[in-house]
Design a protein around this motif. Structure first.
Motif, PDB file in Angstrom:
ATOM      1  N   PRO A   8       0.871  -1.082   0.119  1.00 43.26           N
ATOM      2  CA  PRO A   8       0.073   0.071  -0.108  1.00 43.26           C
ATOM      3  C   PRO A   8       0.947   1.173  -0.125  1.00 43.26           C
ATOM      4  O   PRO A   8       0.189   2.256   0.044  1.00 43.26           O
ATOM      5  N   THR A   9       2.076   1.374  -0.365  1.00 43.76           N
ATOM      6  CA  THR A   9       2.905   2.355  -0.019  1.00 43.76           C
ATOM      7  C   THR A   9       2.924   3.381  -1.366  1.00 43.76           C
ATOM      8  O   THR A   9       3.288   4.482  -1.207  1.00 43.76           O
ATOM      9  N   GLY A  10       2.654   2.822  -2.395  1.00 48.21           N
ATOM     10  CA  GLY A  10       2.987   3.525  -3.616  1.00 48.21           C
ATOM     11  C   GLY A  10       4.341   3.599  -4.183  1.00 48.21           C
ATOM     12  O   GLY A  10       4.539   4.358  -5.172  1.00 48.21           O
ATOM     13  N   ILE A  11       5.358   3.306  -3.388  1.00 52.83           N
ATOM     14  CA  ILE A  11       6.695   3.561  -3.699  1.00 52.83           C
ATOM     15  C   ILE A  11       7.124   2.693  -4.654  1.00 52.83           C
ATOM     16  O   ILE A  11       6.592   1.349  -4.629  1.00 52.83           O
ATOM     17  N   CYS A  12       7.908   3.130  -5.758  1.00 51.94           N
ATOM     18  CA  CYS A  12       8.397   2.336  -6.952  1.00 51.94           C
ATOM     19  C   CYS A  12       9.845   2.124  -6.527  1.00 51.94           C
ATOM     20  O   CYS A  12      10.545   3.192  -6.488  1.00 51.94           O
ATOM     21  N   TYR A  13      10.210   0.883  -6.808  1.00 47.38           N
ATOM     22  CA  TYR A  13      11.671   0.821  -6.466  1.00 47.38           C
ATOM     23  C   TYR A  13      12.598   0.820  -7.653  1.00 47.38           C
ATOM     24  O   TYR A  13      12.082   0.943  -8.935  1.00 47.38           O
ATOM     25  N   ASP A  14      13.835   1.190  -7.508  1.00 48.67           N
ATOM     26  CA  ASP A  14      14.613   1.493  -8.501  1.00 48.67           C
ATOM     27  C   ASP A  14      14.992   0.376  -9.548  1.00 48.67           C
ATOM     28  O   ASP A  14      15.065  -0.619  -9.272  1.00 48.67           O
ATOM     29  N   ILE A  15      14.551   0.891 -10.852  1.00 49.10           N
ATOM     30  CA  ILE A  15      14.480  -0.256 -11.854  1.00 49.10           C
ATOM     31  C   ILE A  15      15.910  -0.865 -12.094  1.00 49.10           C
ATOM     32  O   ILE A  15      15.891  -2.061 -12.387  1.00 49.10           O
ATOM     33  N   GLU A  16      16.800  -0.077 -12.182  1.00 51.08           N
ATOM     34  CA  GLU A  16      18.181  -0.496 -12.452  1.00 51.08           C
ATOM     35  C   GLU A  16      18.629  -1.761 -11.262  1.00 51.08           C
ATOM     36  O   GLU A  16      19.188  -2.610 -11.665  1.00 51.08           O
ATOM     37  N   LYS A  17      18.474  -1.329 -10.254  1.00 51.36           N
ATOM     38  CA  LYS A  17      18.847  -2.307  -8.976  1.00 51.36           C
ATOM     39  C   LYS A  17      17.961  -3.343  -9.056  1.00 51.36           C
ATOM     40  O   LYS A  17      18.501  -4.613  -8.717  1.00 51.36           O
ATOM     41  N   MET A  18      16.687  -3.214  -9.480  1.00 47.89           N
ATOM     42  CA  MET A  18      15.964  -4.430  -9.621  1.00 47.89           C
ATOM     43  C   MET A  18      16.360  -5.335 -10.650  1.00 47.89           C
ATOM     44  O   MET A  18      16.286  -6.587 -10.560  1.00 47.89           O
ATOM     45  N   GLU A  19      17.085  -4.599 -12.043  1.00 47.52           N
ATOM     46  CA  GLU A  19      17.456  -5.781 -13.086  1.00 47.52           C
ATOM     47  C   GLU A  19      18.439  -6.360 -12.310  1.00 47.52           C
ATOM     48  O   GLU A  19      18.669  -7.463 -12.731  1.00 47.52           O
ATOM     49  N   GLN A  20      19.561  -5.691 -11.835  1.00 49.29           N
ATOM     50  CA  GLN A  20      20.701  -6.299 -11.126  1.00 49.29           C
ATOM     51  C   GLN A  20      20.395  -7.430 -10.416  1.00 49.29           C
ATOM     52  O   GLN A  20      21.031  -8.492 -10.274  1.00 49.29           O
ATOM     53  N   LEU A  21      19.394  -7.178  -9.483  1.00 50.77           N
ATOM     54  CA  LEU A  21      19.011  -8.156  -8.562  1.00 50.77           C
ATOM     55  C   LEU A  21      18.427  -9.638  -9.210  1.00 50.77           C
ATOM     56  O   LEU A  21      18.938 -10.535  -8.916  1.00 50.77           O
TER      57      LEU A  21
ATOM     58  N   ALA B 223       1.908   5.421  -8.065  1.00 51.69           N
ATOM     59  CA  ALA B 223       0.687   4.479  -8.179  1.00 51.69           C
ATOM     60  C   ALA B 223      -0.681   5.529  -8.076  1.00 51.69           C
ATOM     61  O   ALA B 223      -0.586   6.705  -8.010  1.00 51.69           O
ATOM     62  N   ASN B 224      -1.538   4.855  -8.213  1.00 51.73           N
ATOM     63  CA  ASN B 224      -3.068   5.760  -8.079  1.00 51.73           C
ATOM     64  C   ASN B 224      -3.596   5.851  -6.552  1.00 51.73           C
ATOM     65  O   ASN B 224      -4.669   5.663  -6.421  1.00 51.73           O
ATOM     66  N   PHE B 225      -2.460   5.881  -5.688  1.00 49.44           N
ATOM     67  CA  PHE B 225      -3.009   6.094  -4.223  1.00 49.44           C
ATOM     68  C   PHE B 225      -1.943   6.512  -3.566  1.00 49.44           C
ATOM     69  O   PHE B 225      -0.586   6.525  -3.918  1.00 49.44           O
ATOM     70  N   ILE B 226      -2.183   7.046  -2.149  1.00 53.78           N
ATOM     71  CA  ILE B 226      -1.277   7.158  -1.428  1.00 53.78           C
ATOM     72  C   ILE B 226      -1.392   6.643  -0.014  1.00 53.78           C
ATOM     73  O   ILE B 226      -2.804   6.261   0.349  1.00 53.78           O
ATOM     74  N   LEU B 227      -0.519   6.251   0.773  1.00 53.35           N
ATOM     75  CA  LEU B 227      -0.449   6.067   2.292  1.00 53.35           C
ATOM     76  C   LEU B 227      -0.322   7.058   3.022  1.00 53.35           C
ATOM     77  O   LEU B 227       0.523   7.921   3.011  1.00 53.35           O
TER      78      LEU B 227
ATOM     79  N   ARG C   3      -5.053   4.069   3.483  1.00 55.54           N
ATOM     80  CA  ARG C   3      -4.560   3.896   1.889  1.00 55.54           C
ATOM     81  C   ARG C   3      -5.992   4.847   1.152  1.00 55.54           C
ATOM     82  O   ARG C   3      -7.008   4.237   1.326  1.00 55.54           O
ATOM     83  N   ILE C   4      -5.469   5.780   0.460  1.00 58.91           N
ATOM     84  CA  ILE C   4      -6.500   6.729  -0.385  1.00 58.91           C
ATOM     85  C   ILE C   4      -6.207   6.427  -1.967  1.00 58.91           C
ATOM     86  O   ILE C   4      -5.007   7.037  -2.377  1.00 58.91           O
ATOM     87  N   THR C   5      -7.123   5.918  -2.687  1.00 66.55           N
ATOM     88  CA  THR C   5      -7.188   5.853  -3.971  1.00 66.55           C
ATOM     89  C   THR C   5      -7.125   7.358  -4.628  1.00 66.55           C
ATOM     90  O   THR C   5      -7.986   7.986  -4.087  1.00 66.55           O
ATOM     91  N   ILE C   6      -6.544   7.872  -5.339  1.00 65.67           N
ATOM     92  CA  ILE C   6      -6.458   9.257  -6.120  1.00 65.67           C
ATOM     93  C   ILE C   6      -7.464   9.193  -7.372  1.00 65.67           C
ATOM     94  O   ILE C   6      -7.215   8.292  -8.472  1.00 65.67           O
ATOM     95  N   GLY C   7      -8.171  10.356  -7.384  1.00 64.29           N
ATOM     96  CA  GLY C   7      -9.227   9.999  -8.542  1.00 64.29           C
ATOM     97  C   GLY C   7      -8.745  11.224  -9.484  1.00 64.29           C
ATOM     98  O   GLY C   7      -7.689  11.845  -9.372  1.00 64.29           O
ATOM     99  N   THR C   8     -10.088  11.994  -9.961  1.00 64.06           N
ATOM    100  CA  THR C   8      -9.951  13.132 -10.551  1.00 64.06           C
ATOM    101  C   THR C   8      -9.438  14.327  -9.793  1.00 64.06           C
ATOM    102  O   THR C   8      -9.703  14.416  -8.358  1.00 64.06           O
TER     103      THR C   8
END
Length: 364
Positions: free
Chosen positions: A166-179, A300-304, A336-341
């Protein structure tokens, strides 16, 4: 006769109540609790459905190998062919298939936590034990520690949601790929349910790395939650294994038609995503000005949110026909709140301001 021992001791995934369906009218409802899209699907979806209904083929079983839809998805995900794609009746259903196909009872399965809990519940329900790798206090992921954890514990399978729920945080893609590349003996299930909002993905790895499965859904950015349709991106050999067990009749024809309609009007989805990303930043600043705590940059379309008097706020908003996700039972004093318009988020922010003014509650 009792259920099997796995079910008897299972701690189930507990979805929040769906009280909104019990209301006599759905007028003026602001539904921000399940991370659905806050608008209707593209008009092209309705057009496609009307055309299909007029064909009068509801008595037929669904298309069990919808080449047209698979090809459109392969183009959308930048894959060489449709052999890297398969559709499922929701990404949840894809997770169930993946568990059944790739996991043994003694597999060492790790979940990045806190996160979406349905995968854990399904794995435990069929007798597969799971262990957690916990995020940092600020809900960020320490990749060095995770890498050591995978190797030291000889983890067979890792579930990670990116952006995380539920955090909405996106992890580092380069580090994901390396992992992923550096742990070829570990199968990675990357849940990209909110990909459209972040535009960050590891989809470029599937052609050459068999230890990666990506799941996505049409329930969020494409506004097709009621249709229950999702898809998998993975190496052709993994797709072939999944097809051995996948029930090809289980994706309704209306869901397939709706998904194709949505993909035919991708500009509609992009415009909605753009508005959500803009209104999310507006709402984030607004609640922070109220003294409420947010975490990092949601993609993401929400925040914590962390807030005092969580239960009281939840009930107050519900009385005003606003539904949010109360996380008190998992993360105390959080929601957690979904984000709308933009219009919807301005209305919610005004309601929150009114609550604190009426109750004279300090948010700090």
């Amino acid at each position: 006769m009792l259920p099997n021992k796995n079910i008897q001791k299972l701690v189930p995934y507990t979805p929040i109540s769906h009280d909104v369906w019990n209301l006599k009218t759905y007028d003026d409802i602001l539904k921000l609790d399940w991370n659905e899209a806050a608008i209707n699907p593209s008009p092209q979806v309705f057009k496609r459905i009307y055309e299909f209904l007029n064909q009068g083929k509801l008595n037929w079983y669904p298309n069990t190998q919808n080449i047209t839809l698979l090809k459109v998805l392969s183009l959308y995900t930048n894959q060489d062919s449709e052999d890297y794609i398969q559709i499922f009746p929701s990404s949840d259903a894809a997770h169930e298939n993946i568990i059944d196909v790739f996991l043994e009872k003694d597999s060492k399965v790790c979940i990045i936590a806190p996160t979406y809990d349905n995968f854990r519940a399904r794995a435990n329900g069929v007798g597969v034990k799971t262990i957690y790798f916990n995020l940092e206090e600020d809900f960020n992921l320490n990749f060095d520690k995770l890498n050591d954890f995978l190797k030291h514990n000889k983890i067979d399978f890792l579930y990670i949601c990116n952006p995380n729920n539920p955090t909405g945080i996106c992890y580092d893609i380069e580090k994901m790929e390396q992992l992923i590349i550096g742990n070829s003996s570990t199968m990675f299930l990357v849940d990209e349910a909110y990909y459209e909002f972040s535009q960050k993905t590891v989809q470029n790895l599937v052609k050459f790395h068999k230890n990666l499965i990506i799941t996505r859904t049409f329930s969020k950015a494409f506004a097709l939650a009621s249709f229950r349709i999702g898809y998998v991106i993975s190496h052709v050999e993994n797709i072939a294994y999944m097809n051995k067990l996948r029930n090809s009749k289980n994706i309704s024809m209306l869901a397939q038609v709706a998904a194709l309609g949505a993909l035919e009007d991708i500009d509609y989805t992009k415009q909605f995503v753009k508005e959500v990303n803009t209104s999310r930043e507006f709402f984030k600043k607004g609640v922070e000005n109220l003294g409420l705590k947010t975490y990092g940059q949601s993609e993401a379309n929400f925040i914590l949110l962390k807030m005092k008097n969580m239960d009281e706020i939840f009930n107050y908003l519900k009385e005003n026909k606003i539904f949010i996700r109360n996380y008190n039972h998992i993360i105390p004093e959080h929601c957690r709140i979904t984000i709308g318009t933009m219009e919807q988020m301005k209305y919610l922010l005004d309601c929150l301001k009114e609550f604190y003014e009426r109750k004279n509650i300090c948010t700090f």
